[in-house]
Design a protein around this motif. Structure first.
Motif, PDB file in Angstrom:
ATOM      1  N   UNK A 132       0.739  -1.090  -0.130  1.00 13.56           N
ATOM      2  CA  UNK A 132       0.144   0.013   0.205  1.00 13.56           C
ATOM      3  C   UNK A 132       0.796   1.753  -0.134  1.00 13.56           C
ATOM      4  N   UNK A 133       2.051   0.761   0.514  1.00 14.21           N
ATOM      5  CA  UNK A 133       2.718   2.213  -0.466  1.00 14.21           C
ATOM      6  C   UNK A 133       4.085   2.690  -0.469  1.00 14.21           C
ATOM      7  N   UNK A 134       4.961   3.095  -1.425  1.00 19.15           N
ATOM      8  CA  UNK A 134       6.821   2.673  -1.536  1.00 19.15           C
ATOM      9  C   UNK A 134       7.392   2.884  -0.629  1.00 19.15           C
ATOM     10  N   UNK A 135       8.034   1.606  -1.031  1.00 17.57           N
ATOM     11  CA  UNK A 135       9.010   1.281   0.248  1.00 17.57           C
ATOM     12  C   UNK A 135       9.859   1.594   0.366  1.00 17.57           C
ATOM     13  N   UNK A 136      10.622   2.606  -0.307  1.00 16.18           N
ATOM     14  CA  UNK A 136      11.714   4.002   0.560  1.00 16.18           C
ATOM     15  C   UNK A 136      10.609   4.271   1.981  1.00 16.18           C
ATOM     16  N   UNK A 137       9.264   4.793   1.953  1.00 14.97           N
ATOM     17  CA  UNK A 137       8.642   5.390   3.375  1.00 14.97           C
ATOM     18  C   UNK A 137       8.937   4.819   4.700  1.00 14.97           C
ATOM     19  N   UNK A 138       9.082   3.277   4.350  1.00 11.39           N
ATOM     20  CA  UNK A 138       8.636   2.462   5.428  1.00 11.39           C
ATOM     21  C   UNK A 138      10.097   2.667   6.932  1.00 11.39           C
ATOM     22  N   UNK A 139      11.071   2.948   6.343  1.00  9.18           N
ATOM     23  CA  UNK A 139      12.028   3.214   6.973  1.00  9.18           C
ATOM     24  C   UNK A 139      12.047   4.790   7.866  1.00  9.18           C
ATOM     25  N   UNK A 140      11.497   6.009   6.937  1.00 10.70           N
ATOM     26  CA  UNK A 140      11.092   6.919   6.773  1.00 10.70           C
ATOM     27  C   UNK A 140      10.213   6.963   7.655  1.00 10.70           C
ATOM     28  N   UNK A 141       9.030   6.337   8.369  1.00 10.02           N
ATOM     29  CA  UNK A 141       8.020   5.839   8.887  1.00 10.02           C
ATOM     30  C   UNK A 141       8.976   6.500  10.044  1.00 10.02           C
ATOM     31  N   UNK A 142       9.493   5.017  10.112  1.00  7.65           N
ATOM     32  CA  UNK A 142      10.130   4.259  11.694  1.00  7.65           C
ATOM     33  C   UNK A 142      11.092   5.247  12.155  1.00  7.65           C
ATOM     34  N   UNK A 143      11.436   6.221  11.042  1.00  6.41           N
ATOM     35  CA  UNK A 143      12.818   6.914  11.696  1.00  6.41           C
ATOM     36  C   UNK A 143      12.230   8.232  12.588  1.00  6.41           C
ATOM     37  N   UNK A 144      11.170   8.215  12.130  1.00  4.86           N
ATOM     38  CA  UNK A 144      10.181   9.907  12.807  1.00  4.86           C
ATOM     39  C   UNK A 144       9.836   8.948  13.887  1.00  4.86           C
ATOM     40  N   UNK A 145       9.820   7.906  14.385  1.00  4.64           N
ATOM     41  CA  UNK A 145       8.849   7.546  15.656  1.00  4.64           C
ATOM     42  C   UNK A 145      10.473   7.828  16.761  1.00  4.64           C
ATOM     43  N   UNK A 146      11.284   7.774  16.321  1.00  2.00           N
ATOM     44  CA  UNK A 146      12.488   7.536  17.118  1.00  2.00           C
ATOM     45  C   UNK A 146      12.960   8.771  17.737  1.00  2.00           C
ATOM     46  N   UNK A 147      13.524   9.227  18.629  1.00  2.00           N
ATOM     47  CA  UNK A 147      13.878  10.436  19.729  1.00  2.00           C
ATOM     48  C   UNK A 147      14.179  11.310  18.879  1.00  2.00           C
ATOM     49  N   UNK A 148      14.335  13.068  19.299  1.00  2.00           N
ATOM     50  CA  UNK A 148      14.511  13.608  18.287  1.00  2.00           C
ATOM     51  C   UNK A 148      16.699  13.135  18.359  1.00  2.00           C
ATOM     52  N   UNK A 149      16.817  13.184  19.466  1.00  2.00           N
ATOM     53  CA  UNK A 149      18.021  13.246  19.584  1.00  2.00           C
ATOM     54  C   UNK A 149      18.858  12.195  19.252  1.00  2.00           C
ATOM     55  N   UNK A 150      18.680  11.165  18.926  1.00  2.00           N
ATOM     56  CA  UNK A 150      19.061   9.596  18.391  1.00  2.00           C
ATOM     57  C   UNK A 150      20.256  10.119  17.481  1.00  2.00           C
ATOM     58  N   UNK A 151      19.539  11.183  15.937  1.00  2.00           N
ATOM     59  CA  UNK A 151      20.416  11.263  15.619  1.00  2.00           C
ATOM     60  C   UNK A 151      20.504  12.747  14.783  1.00  2.00           C
ATOM     61  N   UNK A 152      21.958  13.070  14.804  1.00  2.00           N
ATOM     62  CA  UNK A 152      22.439  14.382  15.192  1.00  2.00           C
ATOM     63  C   UNK A 152      21.816  15.429  13.363  1.00  2.00           C
ATOM     64  N   UNK A 153      22.198  14.720  12.720  1.00  2.00           N
ATOM     65  CA  UNK A 153      22.081  15.252  10.729  1.00  2.00           C
ATOM     66  C   UNK A 153      21.312  13.604  10.266  1.00  2.00           C
ATOM     67  N   UNK A 154      20.930  13.801   9.216  1.00  2.00           N
ATOM     68  CA  UNK A 154      20.026  12.796   8.524  1.00  2.00           C
ATOM     69  C   UNK A 154      20.307  13.380   7.080  1.00  2.00           C
ATOM     70  N   UNK A 155      20.778  12.198   6.630  1.00  2.00           N
ATOM     71  CA  UNK A 155      21.078  12.158   4.994  1.00  2.00           C
ATOM     72  C   UNK A 155      20.181  11.474   4.639  1.00  2.00           C
ATOM     73  N   UNK A 156      20.060  11.813   3.517  1.00  2.00           N
ATOM     74  CA  UNK A 156      19.473  10.356   2.147  1.00  2.00           C
ATOM     75  C   UNK A 156      20.378  10.465   0.595  1.00  2.00           C
ATOM     76  N   UNK A 157      21.094   9.573   0.318  1.00  2.00           N
ATOM     77  CA  UNK A 157      21.730   9.426  -1.192  1.00  2.00           C
ATOM     78  C   UNK A 157      20.557   8.936  -2.013  1.00  2.00           C
TER      79      UNK A 157
END
Length: 191
Positions: free
Chosen positions: A27-52
């Protein structure tokens, strides 16, 4: 030490017979699964987020979520090229690196969080998920491994560096091996 999340989303999906990252999976594009899971993480877990990536849809969506977009116009050079492009963007930063792929739709936020916490507490230079001995993504590398990561060539990723430094590896066991499954082949029922 800071930790940067690097999402690798530039592959050509040769074995998939189509663009797997944009392919609708349950029901959704495959790349969106990781995006949605990262959004659930505490804000301070990653200082920068990069996508290639090489895909405009992914660029647009990820930038809306605060990711720095790095364009890979030469994906045929393999995963090592995506790794190099991300590291070049981060090279002047005092940071460690957490690499994740965008074709693991069953990976959960809690697993990513527990990997990062376990790795930080371990004192090891590398960390990755595993299930019954099989290594999986995401994988974390301290800045000490920058030069080795930059020496990777072709369609070779961080597992080559991991295998050279097993003594410096923190393994985080995943109970449900499905979380580590990356979707490389299209099933007839999904087309």
């Amino acid at each position: 030490m800071k930790l940067a999340l690097i999402l690798l989303a530039a592959g050509d999906s040769r074995r998939f017979n189509g663009n797997k990252l944009l392919h609708e999976f349950n029901g959704k594009p495959m790349y969106q699964y990781i995006l949605e899971e990262v959004e659930k993480l505490p804000d301070d877990i990653f200082d920068r987020k990069v996508v290639v990536t090489q895909y405009q849809e992914i660029m647009s969506c990820m930038s809306d979520y605060g990711y720095e977009v790095v364009v890979n116009e030469e994906s045929s050079l393999g995963i090592s090229h995506s790794i190099h492009l991300a590291l070049e963007v981060l090279e002047n930063e005092e940071t460690d690196y957490c690499f994740a792929v965008c074709d693991q739709p069953y990976l959960k936020a809690a697993t990513i969080r527990d990997l990062v916490r376990g790795w930080r507490n371990s004192g090891k230079g590398i960390g990755c998920l595993c299930n019954m001995g099989a290594l999986g993504n995401p994988a974390i590398f301290s800045k000490n491994y920058l030069k080795e990561l930059l020496k990777l060539e072709g369609d070779v990723g961080g597992k080559r560096v991991i295998r050279r430094h097993i003594e410096d590896l923190y393994l985080h066991e995943v109970v449900d091996g499905l979380e580590l499954v990356d979707i490389d082949v299209r099933k007839d029922s999904e087309s």
